[in-house]
Structure formats: C-alpha cells, structure tokens
Design a protein around this motif. Structure first.
Motif, short mmCIF file in Angstrom:
data_model
loop_
_atom_site.label_atom_id
_atom_site.label_comp_id
_atom_site.label_asym_id
_atom_site.label_seq_id
_atom_site.Cartn_x
_atom_site.Cartn_y
_atom_site.Cartn_z
N GLU A 104 5.61 10.13 -1.98
CA GLU A 104 5.13 8.76 -1.80
C GLU A 104 5.28 8.38 -0.33
N ILE A 105 4.21 7.82 0.24
CA ILE A 105 4.19 7.45 1.65
C ILE A 105 3.80 5.99 1.78
N GLY B 177 7.24 3.62 8.88
CA GLY B 177 6.88 4.03 7.54
C GLY B 177 8.01 4.78 6.86
N VAL B 178 7.76 5.15 5.60
CA VAL B 178 8.76 5.85 4.78
C VAL B 178 8.05 6.98 4.04
N LEU C 282 11.20 7.12 8.27
CA LEU C 282 12.38 7.43 7.47
C LEU C 282 12.02 8.49 6.42
N ILE C 283 12.79 9.58 6.37
CA ILE C 283 12.55 10.66 5.43
C ILE C 283 13.60 10.56 4.32
N ALA D 74 0.83 -1.21 0.00
CA ALA D 74 0.00 0.00 0.00
C ALA D 74 0.86 1.26 0.00
N THR D 75 0.58 2.15 -0.95
CA THR D 75 1.35 3.38 -1.12
C THR D 75 0.39 4.55 -1.32
#
Length: 710
Positions: free
Chosen positions: A200-201, A217-218, A170-171, A120-121
């Motif tokens: 995008e997450i 998450g990213v 994480l960024i 899932a994005t």
C-alpha cells in the motif's frame, strides 16, 4: 453365485456413475456474480465460461471424482475436486487486479474498503507482484513509473519515488518501521517478496499519524495472512547476468531459493519463510565492486486467536555478505573489501476487541542493525574498518472506536534509539522519542467523508506538530474525488548531526552539524478516480509538497563536507494510473508520471526525471495453464548531475541521458495446480548506463515452484 452377482452390481454402478456439477462463481468480497470465468475440466479436456449471471454446469459420466479449475486473469485461480453431484455450488474467487473491495489500512491506520478510503491509496496486488518476477521490493518498485535510482556521494544507489529521495518516504512492514538505515535510507533490496500479499502506497505528508520520515509518503509492505491448512511452498531460480548466449554459457549461475511453511494447530498458526540469494560476478556485475553477494531473509511468526484476543509474536532476520576486490587493468589487486550486514527485529503484538466497535492494540518492538565494512590493502594489511550499530526499543498503544457515522482512533509511541558508529563523534549516542496522535473520520453523508488528524512528536528538546485534513466526495458508484492537506517532518539523523569521518577511497572528509533543524513539508494531493464494474479503474492524482529547512550537504572548504538547512524546495507532480481487466484472458495496467522539482532558486533538484511511463500486459489463453506477462517502463530525457566533493555542489553532466525503454517478460506455465515453471528475462533490450543506471543489462532466469496444501 451371490458373490458373482454382487461383483456385477458393483461394476454396473461404476459404469453408470454420473456426477453433475452446477453452480455460480462470485466475487469473494462483494458477492457479485462473475461472468466470463473460465471453468476447465482436466478430465474431459474441455472448458466453458460462466454466463452473465456467473452460472456454469458440467456433467461427468463414468466418473467417481471430477476436478474443475476456475480461472480469470483478474482473479486468483481456484480448483476443487468433487466426488458427488452438486446442484447449486458457490465458488468464491479472490480479486487480484483492481481490489476495490479489499480493506486498506495505511492511509488512516484504520480499515476502509479501497473504493471508499478518503485518502488516495495505491495498491500493488498479488497479481502484479507475481507477474513482475521481482525477488526484492526494490526490483518490484523499479518497474513502476515515477520510481528511479540516482548515485549517492559514495557511489551507492539512492531510491527515488515521485522525485523524492527515499529518506522522505517512510518504509513500513506490516505497519511497523524498519530499523537500520545506510546513508539515512532503508535499503529495499534487503526486503524479499516472499509471502508478500500487497504493498500500500500513500502519497503526500503522513506525519500526522506516523511521525518522522513520512514527509512525502508512506510505503507499507504487507505479508500474506496465514492459511487455515498446512501449506508448504518452495521455489528455485537460476539466473545469469550474461547479455548474450555466449556470455551466459561463460558466466556463473546465480541462485535464489525461497520457501514458506504454514502450520495451524488449535488456536495457533505458525508461519516461516526463508529467501536465500547467491550472486557471483558476471559480465554485468562490476558496478558494485563485488565478486560475490549472499543474502538471507528469515521470518517467523506465531499467531494465537481466542474469543476477543489475538496475540502475534514475530522475528525477522536479514543477513548479507559482500566480498570484492578493486583491480588494475592488468588484473593486479589494489585492495579487497568486505561488507557484512545483520538485521534482527522481534515484535510482540496484542489486540483486544473489547466491543464490536472498539478495540485496543499494543506492540512492543526491539530491533538491531549491524553493518561492518572492511578494506584491506593488497599485502593483507588493514586499510579501513568501519562498524555501525543501531538498536531501538519501541512501545506503541493504539485504539479504534467506531460509531454509526464516526471513526475515532489514535495512540501513543515511545522509543529509545541508540546509534553506535566509528563515523560519529563520541562513538555512541541515544535519543528519547515520544509521539501522540488522534484522528477523527466523519461520514457526513453517504457521499461525503472527512478526516482530520493531529500529531505531536518530541525528541530531545524539539517538538514538532503535524496536522492533516482530508475530504472525499463519492458522486456515485463510479466516481470519487479526494483532497488532502498535511504536514510532515524528518528529524535530523545521527549521521547528519554527528558524523566525523574521513573517506579515504573518495578523498574527502565529512563533519556533522549538531544544530540542524528538522525538515518540514507542507503538501496537498487532489485526485479523481473512476471505476466500472470491477474491471476498470482510472485514477488521477495531482500533488504538491513544499519543503523547508531542507538538509543539504555542502563544502565548508575543498574536500571538507558538512550539512546545513536550506530555505525551501518544491516538489510537484501529476500521476495517472489505469487498470483494466479487458476480458477473462487479458488484463493491462498503465502509469504516467510527470514531476517538477525545484529549489528556492527555481533550479531543478539534482537527478530529477521529469517524465516516465510504465505498464503491464498479461495474457492467459485457452484453459489458462500458461500466462504471458510483459512489463515495460519508459524514462524521458533528463539532465543528470553528479556530486563533486571538492566543491560540495552537484555538477551537471555535459550530455543528457536520452529517453529509453526497458522491458521485462515472463512465461508462467502451470503444470498442475501444485507445480509450475517460470521462464523470464529482465531488461530484454540490454540497455545500460553505468554512470546513472540502469546498471544491470539483460538477465535471463528459469524458476521452478511447488505448492503443497492439505
């Protein structure tokens, strides 16, 4: 006589000249025809819409040239000048709302169409970015449900997403981590939205492909691709923090200047963009103890492409200067403070397409971050001088091999971060970090995809293993279901392990704990998504993370703080997102977010906001020269908590923060395809809470934009 006859023929040819233009408007990615696209002629001051097959036609009499503007609220506006008749022209529009046919890379580090990606994005596209009015990434994300800020031990703001502190998110920027954290967090106010393509997450543990910090998450911040023609864009925004017309007239004007330049030549493409923000003290500006803030983002990139090779060299710079003073109610200055921040990042990337289905990619990145904080007494003598420096050199090697039903990718990473600070024991420390990951994506059938990955990370004498498994089931073109499970981790920071610092202003001391273990997360996400004809999308995501070895600050004794690992914490939530292009003029999006975050004693994690909603409406009537955008965010009632340095615990406030709604609005007027003016207001209801946020009340601004393209 002959000259008169020739002149008469020329006049007649002009008088009888006619241009006929007929064609089809299609989606640039899918090739599907687009009905209900507005086709406007500024020459005739007439407009029509494409039919069910995306077709249109115009006839211009006594014209040598004709301009048509193609617009749809869910697509990027396009204009073209025609100087002759076209019977079957094809106009391709780029989708900006749902973007199901766009490629996403963050969740798997390999390309998938958004409609097919197994993990899932969420994508924040160009349309949402433009209509948000945001200047920084922090402003953009703050408008969304499930995102909040809380107060840190030193009074600063902590960014939270889905109830998770941003140190567990994480960024990335263009796939690369950002060096330079304050209080173990990347400050998203340092990243400009200039030349931003999308964000995008992914939610849930991502350490199986990214390593440390991707516990919850990213977020991948992706910049615009360079255009193939020379382009220059500029903008200027004037704003005021005044909450009323009287305050606006008295307050100083704050300025934001943005510009970007693209120059293509031969096989090279050069891009440069700059953002300058200048803020002066106003009615709503006191909470950060600054009288003036200046910020500069300066990014440059050079790309070279030839045959199977592409080379990219980029440099990013950020500089910030804050100046302020703390005063008594009488106006007497107690002390002055100054903060200077400098961040530089140099990246060299080479991609080699060995075969159509196989490429390797190498990246070398060198980054440094310097933050200096100076406090002076009212007599000019030095009270505090604190310098922090981070430097990191990283090498990354990636490969990607595609078969008929299989994608295999992986890579290795080496880095050697160095940390210098007046706040840590010894003043300077280094680490050596190594990461290795592999991932296989298998298309079992046209309906079922599976992804499995495994990563090993070592730093010092510690090794962490992070697995992930994801599964997607595409029942038909409308429905897809996704399930993923993975592990994440965050290595203890230099500050948590080694800090040795006395905070004179707040009256406490902090000692690090060198025996801290890495924080570990184990989590799953379960989602379902429905989409209909590229104009409607509804997705639901249930997520649950279990954290162990959670690093938490505590009081060894009154006024003396340190860090320790606690047993467990649980983060659970439900998110519902919808996007709908209602017609060619009106679009909407809506987000609902519910979180339940508890520690091992079933007590709520400090400053958790259980319920929030967010949404956006945009309307562009007639010939779509004007667009009205409305963004709103509702926050449910919650019980705030504040950190007490003497006890080392979070103390609940005597009163709850009541539910509130914030609304931002923009009017975008396109004077011509190259010029536009924007009128905007943030926090229209002027809702503030100086203890827990929102800290800044109503803000009004005017912005002028130009776009020149050859």
């Amino acid at each position: 006589m002959k000259l008169k006859f020739l002149f008469l023929l020329i006049l007649l040819s002009f008088a009888n000249s006619q241009i006929k233009i007929a064609g089809t408007v299609i989606d640039n990615k899918s090739g599907s025809p687009l009905p209900l696209v507005n086709v406007y002629s500024s020459d005739l001051d007439l407009g029509e819409v494409t039919d069910n097959k995306g077709r249109f036609s115009y006839t211009f009499n006594d014209k040598q040239k004709a301009e048509l503007i193609f617009s749809h609220v869910a697509y990027e506006k396009y204009h073209q000048v025609f100087d002759s008749t076209y019977d079957d022209v094809v106009i391709r529009l780029n989708e900006t709302l749902i973007q199901l046919n766009n490629v996403v890379v963050t969740s798997t580090r390999s390309g998938y169409l958004l409609r097919d990606v197994p993990v899932a994005t969420e994508v924040i596209g160009k349309k949402e970015i433009t209509e948000s009015g945001a200047t920084t990434i922090n402003e953009l994300l703050q408008q969304r449900a499930g995102v909040s800020t809380s107060t840190n031990v030193d009074g600063g703001a902590i960014f939270n997403m889905l109830g998770l502190d941003s140190r567990y998110i994480l960024i990335l920027k263009d796939g690369q981590p950002i060096t330079g954290q304050f209080n173990n967090r990347v400050d998203l106010n340092h990243i400009s939205t200039n030349r931003l393509k999308k964000i995008e997450i992914t939610k849930g543990p991502g350490s199986a492909i990214y390593g440390t910090d991707a516990m919850g998450g990213v977020i991948n911040i992706i910049t615009e691709d360079a255009k193939n023609s020379p382009t220059l864009t500029t903008s200027y925004r004037a704003s005021s923090f005044g909450g009323t017309p009287k305050q606006i007239s008295k307050d100083p004007i704050n300025s934001i200047v943005k510009s970007s330049l693209t120059i293509p030549f031969n096989n090279f493409n050069f891009t440069s963009d700059i953002t300058y923000q200048h803020f002066l003290k106003g009615q709503q500006f006191e909470y950060i103890s600054a009288d003036q803030i200046d910020k500069v983002n300066f990014d440059n990139e050079l790309k070279w492409n030839k045959e199977n090779h592409s080379l990219r060299a980029s440099h990013s710079k950020y500089k910030q200067t804050d100046e302020g003073a703390t005063r008594l109610s009488s106006g007497t200055v107690l002390y002055t403070n100054e903060t200077n921040i400098n961040r530089n990042q140099l990246t060299l990337n080479h991609k080699w397409q060995l075969k159509d289905n196989f490429f390797i990619e190498q990246t070398i990145r060198n980054a440094n971050y310097i933050r200096s904080y100076i406090v002076k007494n009212n007599d000019g003598s030095l009270s505090t001088e604190d310098d922090t420096k981070e430097e990191n050199t990283e090498y990354e090697f990636l490969f990607n091999r595609t078969y008929e039903k299989l994608k295999y990718n992986g890579g290795v990473e080496f880095s050697k971060p160095e940390y210098k600070s007046d706040r840590i024991a010894g003043g300077i420390r280094q680490k050596e970090i190594f990461g290795l990951f592999n991932q296989i994506a298998w298309s079992a059938t046209s309906m079922i995809k599976a992804v499995s990955g495994l990563r090993f990370d070592t730093y010092g004498d510690t090794t962490v293993t992070s697995p992930r498994l994801a599964l997607s089931f595409k029942m038909n073109e409308s429905w897809i279901y996704r399930l993923s499970y993975g592990h994440g981790f965050r290595a203890p920071s230099f500050m948590e392990s080694l800090i040795d610092w006395d905070h004179l202003q707040f009256g406490y001391s902090v000692k690090g704990n060198p025996n801290l273990k890495p924080e570990i997360s184990k989590g799953f996400t379960l989602g379902a998504e429905y989409r209909n004809n590229n104009n409607f999308q509804l997705s639901t995501l249930l997520y649950h993370n279990t954290f162990s070895n959670l690093i938490k600050d505590y009081a060894i004794e009154p006024g003396l703080l340190s860090y320790r690992n606690i047993e467990r914490a649980y983060f659970t939530g439900l998110e519902i997102i919808s996007k709908w292009a209602i017609n060619s003029k009106l679009s909407s999006s809506f987000t609902f977010n519910y979180v339940k975050n508890e520690d091992e004693n079933s007590e709520q994690i400090p400053n958790t906001i259980p319920l929030s909603i967010g949404g956006r409406l945009s309307y562009s009537p007639g010939n779509q020269k004007v667009l009205y955008a409305l963004n709103f965010k509702g926050t449910g009632k919650y019980d705030p908590q504040e950190f007490d340095p003497s006890s080392g615990d979070y103390q609940s406030s005597d009163t709850s923060v009541k539910s509130y709604l914030t609304v931002d609005a923009q009017i975008i007027y396109n004077i011509t395809p190259s010029y536009r003016v924007i009128f905007g207001a943030k926090n229209i209801g002027n809702h503030t809470n100086l203890a827990y946020g929102p800290y800044i009340g109503r803000t009004a601004y005017v912005e002028l934009n130009t776009n020149y393209e050859r």
